[in-house]
Write a protein that holds these residues in place. Structure first.
Motif, mmCIF file in Angstrom:
data_model
loop_
_atom_site.group_PDB
_atom_site.id
_atom_site.type_symbol
_atom_site.label_atom_id
_atom_site.label_comp_id
_atom_site.label_asym_id
_atom_site.label_seq_id
_atom_site.Cartn_x
_atom_site.Cartn_y
_atom_site.Cartn_z
ATOM 1 N N GLY A 1 0.981 -1.191 0.118
ATOM 2 C CA GLY A 1 0.043 0.118 -0.077
ATOM 3 C C GLY A 1 0.969 1.343 0.001
ATOM 4 O O GLY A 1 0.130 2.234 0.251
ATOM 5 N N TYR B 1 3.286 1.851 2.248
ATOM 6 C CA TYR B 1 3.865 2.050 3.546
ATOM 7 C C TYR B 1 3.321 0.785 4.438
ATOM 8 O O TYR B 1 2.667 0.243 4.030
ATOM 9 N N ALA C 1 -0.363 -0.431 5.497
ATOM 10 C CA ALA C 1 -1.452 0.287 4.928
ATOM 11 C C ALA C 1 -2.645 -0.771 4.996
ATOM 12 O O ALA C 1 -2.693 -1.706 5.028
ATOM 13 N N GLU C 2 -3.727 0.081 4.859
ATOM 14 C CA GLU C 2 -5.057 -0.484 4.981
ATOM 15 C C GLU C 2 -5.473 -0.811 3.557
ATOM 16 O O GLU C 2 -5.921 -1.806 3.358
ATOM 17 N N CYS D 1 -4.301 -1.719 0.031
ATOM 18 C CA CYS D 1 -3.156 -2.298 -0.775
ATOM 19 C C CYS D 1 -3.445 -2.879 -2.019
ATOM 20 O O CYS D 1 -4.792 -3.184 -2.535
ATOM 21 N N CYS E 1 3.280 8.928 -3.308
ATOM 22 C CA CYS E 1 2.561 9.488 -2.028
ATOM 23 C C CYS E 1 2.539 11.211 -2.195
ATOM 24 O O CYS E 1 3.485 11.752 -2.616
ATOM 25 N N GLY F 1 -5.239 4.790 -2.598
ATOM 26 C CA GLY F 1 -4.947 4.126 -1.360
ATOM 27 C C GLY F 1 -5.461 4.795 -0.109
ATOM 28 O O GLY F 1 -6.371 5.719 -0.086
ATOM 29 N N ASP F 2 -4.388 4.773 0.849
ATOM 30 C CA ASP F 2 -4.869 5.541 2.235
ATOM 31 C C ASP F 2 -4.605 6.899 2.023
ATOM 32 O O ASP F 2 -3.949 7.528 1.178
#
Length: 246
Positions: free
Chosen positions: A53, A55, A58-59, A61, A77, A111-112
């Motif tokens: 994800g 990092y 990560a939730e 992915c 990012c 992503g997150d």
């Protein structure tokens, strides 16, 4: 064919392509349900897979299907910050996500989103990053600017501070009940509904015992890491260390 069957079919197609052509294939970002479905269908796959994800922990992915080694997808990012912080609205996760969705971007491309000091850090696929940087200029009533982070900010990989909890056992329902201050019956219902995940995998038994460094996610409540058992009380209860994401 229902939605889950279509997703499994897609996972199998990507795995076959990686196996037959010898290169890594990727999904878009998967949520916890989709990651759990992937783990449940791994026996049908031609190759192994890894989740990334952008990092650690990560939730959301991307699943990478690979025959050999690990070849992660280009995840970027993006730092999203108010042009003038002192005049900015207080921006929430919902505000950032809503503005991104208003650009016509599908959720699976994102992503997150992590927030610190009223600044958002978005993980996204490389192929959508230029569009976001050029088009996202306002969130609520606040003008924002977007830049690519050449390095992942240190706070993103920092684990939450460890807090101590006293529990009667290491069962997931017992620990989750203590962490989120809800009844064990409520946790059992969440488990039965498929809303509790350990290391991105759905669990369906509330008696599962946690192991050190297990990551527990509960839909609607949050996420924590069971880090260790610290000691035992005189009444034979267990003092445990929990890292709770807030």
């Amino acid at each position: 064919m229902n939605e889950n069957e279509l997703k499994i079919k897609r996972y199998c197609e990507l795995s076959i392509r990686a196996f037959e052509r010898g290169y890594t294939t990727y999904t878009n970002f998967l949520n916890a349900d989709e990651a759990a479905l992937l783990f449940a269908s791994r026996e049908k796959l031609k190759t192994g897979f890894v989740l990334n994800g952008g990092y650690e922990n990560a939730e959301r992915c991307v699943a990478c299907f690979c025959e050999k080694g690990e070849d992660f997808p280009p995840i970027i990012c993006i730092k999203i910050e108010p042009v003038q912080q002192k005049f900015a609205d207080t921006l929430s996760h919902r505000d950032f996500l809503g503005s991104l969705m208003n650009l016509g971007i599908e959720r699976e491309m994102l992503g997150d989103i992590l927030i610190k000091d009223n600044t958002g850090y978005l993980f996204c696929l490389d192929k959508i990053s230029d569009y976001i940087i050029s088009e996202l200029d306002r969130i609520k009533h606040t003008s924002v600017k977007c830049t690519i982070c050449t390095q992942i900010p240190e706070f993103i990989n920092e684990l939450p501070d460890e807090e101590e909890y006293i529990v009667s056992s290491l069962r997931v329902d017992t620990v989750t009940s203590a962490v989120f201050k809800i009844s064990r019956n409520a946790v059992s219902q969440l488990v039965n509904q498929g809303n509790v995940f350990i290391n991105s995998r759905t669990i369906y038994k509330d008696a599962v015992l946690l192991k050190p460094n297990d990551v527990v996610s509960v839909r609607g409540y949050g996420k924590f890491i069971y880090s260790r058992s610290i000691n035992e009380t005189r009444r034979h209860k267990i003092i445990i260390g929990i890292r709770l994401y807030k």
